[in-house]
Design a protein around this motif. Structure first.
Motif, PDB file in Angstrom:
ATOM      1  N   THR A   3       8.094  11.275  12.013  1.00  0.00           N
ATOM      2  CA  THR A   3       8.335  10.621  10.718  1.00  0.00           C
ATOM      3  C   THR A   3       7.261   9.569  10.471  1.00  0.00           C
ATOM      4  O   THR A   3       7.325   8.835   9.507  1.00  0.00           O
ATOM      5  N   HIS A   4       6.266   9.556  11.353  1.00  0.00           N
ATOM      6  CA  HIS A   4       5.219   8.555  11.201  1.00  0.00           C
ATOM      7  C   HIS A   4       4.188   9.013  10.166  1.00  0.00           C
ATOM      8  O   HIS A   4       3.716  10.138  10.209  1.00  0.00           O
ATOM      9  N   ILE A   5       3.852   8.121   9.264  1.00  0.00           N
ATOM     10  CA  ILE A   5       2.825   8.459   8.272  1.00  0.00           C
ATOM     11  C   ILE A   5       1.567   7.639   8.560  1.00  0.00           C
ATOM     12  O   ILE A   5       1.613   6.412   8.594  1.00  0.00           O
ATOM     13  N   ASP A   6       0.447   8.340   8.779  1.00  0.00           N
ATOM     14  CA  ASP A   6      -0.824   7.647   9.012  1.00  0.00           C
ATOM     15  C   ASP A   6      -1.464   7.245   7.684  1.00  0.00           C
ATOM     16  O   ASP A   6      -2.044   6.169   7.568  1.00  0.00           O
ATOM     17  N   ALA A   7      -1.405   8.155   6.716  1.00  0.00           N
ATOM     18  CA  ALA A   7      -2.129   7.890   5.463  1.00  0.00           C
ATOM     19  C   ALA A   7      -1.502   8.626   4.280  1.00  0.00           C
ATOM     20  O   ALA A   7      -0.902   9.683   4.451  1.00  0.00           O
ATOM     21  N   ILE A   8      -1.657   8.022   3.120  1.00  0.00           N
ATOM     22  CA  ILE A   8      -1.299   8.707   1.880  1.00  0.00           C
ATOM     23  C   ILE A   8      -2.607   8.908   1.116  1.00  0.00           C
ATOM     24  O   ILE A   8      -3.383   7.966   0.924  1.00  0.00           O
ATOM     25  N   LYS A 105       0.522  -1.095  -3.575  1.00  0.00           N
ATOM     26  CA  LYS A 105       0.872  -2.353  -2.884  1.00  0.00           C
ATOM     27  C   LYS A 105       1.899  -2.098  -1.784  1.00  0.00           C
ATOM     28  O   LYS A 105       1.767  -2.614  -0.664  1.00  0.00           O
ATOM     29  N   GLN A 106       2.916  -1.292  -2.094  1.00  0.00           N
ATOM     30  CA  GLN A 106       3.959  -0.978  -1.101  1.00  0.00           C
ATOM     31  C   GLN A 106       3.339  -0.319   0.132  1.00  0.00           C
ATOM     32  O   GLN A 106       3.693  -0.639   1.264  1.00  0.00           O
ATOM     33  N   ILE A 107       2.408   0.616  -0.113  1.00  0.00           N
ATOM     34  CA  ILE A 107       1.792   1.347   1.006  1.00  0.00           C
ATOM     35  C   ILE A 107       0.974   0.395   1.881  1.00  0.00           C
ATOM     36  O   ILE A 107       1.051   0.417   3.115  1.00  0.00           O
ATOM     37  N   LYS A 108       0.191  -0.451   1.212  1.00  0.00           N
ATOM     38  CA  LYS A 108      -0.640  -1.425   1.953  1.00  0.00           C
ATOM     39  C   LYS A 108       0.229  -2.315   2.810  1.00  0.00           C
ATOM     40  O   LYS A 108      -0.054  -2.546   3.989  1.00  0.00           O
ATOM     41  N   GLU A 109       1.297  -2.841   2.188  1.00  0.00           N
ATOM     42  CA  GLU A 109       2.194  -3.749   2.913  1.00  0.00           C
ATOM     43  C   GLU A 109       2.833  -3.074   4.121  1.00  0.00           C
ATOM     44  O   GLU A 109       3.123  -3.714   5.114  1.00  0.00           O
ATOM     45  N   ALA A 110       3.043  -1.759   4.018  1.00  0.00           N
ATOM     46  CA  ALA A 110       3.668  -1.017   5.127  1.00  0.00           C
ATOM     47  C   ALA A 110       2.642  -0.667   6.211  1.00  0.00           C
ATOM     48  O   ALA A 110       2.992  -0.057   7.229  1.00  0.00           O
ATOM     49  N   GLY A 111       1.378  -1.019   5.987  1.00  0.00           N
ATOM     50  CA  GLY A 111       0.344  -0.767   7.001  1.00  0.00           C
ATOM     51  C   GLY A 111      -0.098   0.686   7.065  1.00  0.00           C
ATOM     52  O   GLY A 111      -0.668   1.134   8.061  1.00  0.00           O
ATOM     53  N   ILE A 112       0.179   1.440   6.012  1.00  0.00           N
ATOM     54  CA  ILE A 112      -0.241   2.848   5.950  1.00  0.00           C
ATOM     55  C   ILE A 112      -1.595   2.907   5.238  1.00  0.00           C
ATOM     56  O   ILE A 112      -1.811   2.194   4.251  1.00  0.00           O
ATOM     57  N   LYS A 113      -2.497   3.755   5.746  1.00  0.00           N
ATOM     58  CA  LYS A 113      -3.832   3.860   5.143  1.00  0.00           C
ATOM     59  C   LYS A 113      -3.766   4.546   3.773  1.00  0.00           C
ATOM     60  O   LYS A 113      -2.895   5.395   3.535  1.00  0.00           O
ATOM     61  N   ILE A 114      -4.690   4.156   2.903  1.00  0.00           N
ATOM     62  CA  ILE A 114      -4.759   4.751   1.560  1.00  0.00           C
ATOM     63  C   ILE A 114      -6.143   5.369   1.383  1.00  0.00           C
ATOM     64  O   ILE A 114      -7.162   4.704   1.594  1.00  0.00           O
ATOM     65  N   ALA A 115      -6.154   6.652   1.000  1.00  0.00           N
ATOM     66  CA  ALA A 115      -7.445   7.312   0.767  1.00  0.00           C
ATOM     67  C   ALA A 115      -7.393   8.093  -0.544  1.00  0.00           C
ATOM     68  O   ALA A 115      -6.332   8.297  -1.113  1.00  0.00           O
ATOM     69  N   MET A 116      -8.580   8.479  -1.002  1.00  0.00           N
ATOM     70  CA  MET A 116      -8.660   9.289  -2.220  1.00  0.00           C
ATOM     71  C   MET A 116      -9.421  10.575  -1.920  1.00  0.00           C
ATOM     72  O   MET A 116     -10.424  10.556  -1.209  1.00  0.00           O
ATOM     73  N   ALA A 117      -8.909  11.684  -2.465  1.00  0.00           N
ATOM     74  CA  ALA A 117      -9.579  12.977  -2.325  1.00  0.00           C
ATOM     75  C   ALA A 117      -9.770  13.527  -3.730  1.00  0.00           C
ATOM     76  O   ALA A 117      -8.850  14.113  -4.301  1.00  0.00           O
ATOM     77  N   SER A 118     -10.950  13.294  -4.296  1.00  0.00           N
ATOM     78  CA  SER A 118     -11.186  13.694  -5.686  1.00  0.00           C
ATOM     79  C   SER A 118     -12.255  14.768  -5.793  1.00  0.00           C
ATOM     80  O   SER A 118     -13.238  14.755  -5.048  1.00  0.00           O
TER      81      SER A 118
END
Ligand code: BG6
Ligand code: MG
Length: 224
Positions: A3-8, A105-118
């Protein structure tokens, strides 16, 4: 079960901001200029697809795939981009779709990485205009990708850049081709939009207003 999420990992056009509409208007204008009109239904097949691949699909749609030399095709693609670039000049922070910034903001606060695939070569320009650069740990745009969505390459590159295992990533898309790319990257696909187009996603939201980390975590926990 993990259930661990590394990145969205987010698509840009049509997910973060409504530039999908501008791409449509720009292609439509070019289509009319070369005598290939098309509607929104056909446009669904262009979403998420690179500039040159989109042009090829439009020419095929009009039965004119053999009417242009590679140089002429480059000129047509560049003309479409001129139309598009004109439309995106006036983008500001107000054009971030509702619910998106709060979700980031929610994702950042949860310590999950944020990336873009465009798939867009204009991705950095648009993200800067939207004032969202600081949220993204990494952005992969079309400039560094060889194979366009539905190929998973752009999502896999984004995951690698933020040290995330694909199995622990969630991808967010508005395009059928993008959901295929996420599935083939063996990530968890969230589609935003119409169920009839995005039925192959693991979770579907009607709009960005429904973006919420708790919902993502709950659905993701059920994935295995
Ligand atoms: C994708 C869009 O993000 O980028 C497509 O969904 C578009 O509609 C593609 O064709 C390429 O964009 P650009 O800006 O490089 O022409
Ligand atoms: Mg999109």
């Amino acid at each position: 079960m993990t259930t661990h999420i590394d990145a969205i990992i987010f698509d840009l056009d049509g997910v973060i901001t409504d530039t999908a509409e501008y791409h449509y208007l720009a292609w439509k204008k070019l289509g009319e200029e070369i005598g290939i009109p098309f509607d929104r239904e056909f446009n669904e097949t262009l979403k998420g697809v690179s500039r040159m691949d989109s042009l090829e699909r439009i020419l095929e749609h009009g039965g004119r795939q053999n009417d242009f030399t590679p140089v002429q095709k480059e000129a047509l693609a560049s003309k479409k981009n001129d139309h598009y670039v004109q439309l995106i000049q006036t983008i500001t922070e107000k054009d971030v779709l509702p619910g998106v910034e709060n979700f980031l903001k929610q994702i950042k606060e949860a310590g999950i990485k944020i990336a873009m695939a465009s798939s867009s070569k204009n991705a950095l320009f648009v993200t800067e205009k939207l004032g969202l650069m600081t949220y993204f740990d990494h952005i992969v745009d079309a400039a560094t990708v060889v194979r366009s969505k539905p190929d998973p390459e752009v999502f896999l590159k984004a995951a690698k850049a933020v040290d995330a295992a694909p199995a622990n990533c969630i991808g967010v898309e508005d395009a059928a081709a993008g959901v295929c790319a996420i599935n083939d990257a063996e990530m968890f696909a969230v589609g935003i939009g119409d169920r009839s187009v995005l039925g192959h996603a693991r979770m579907i939201l009607q709009s960005t207003k429904e973006l919420n980390l708790e919902t993502f975590l709950n659905e993701y926990a059920k994935k295995d």
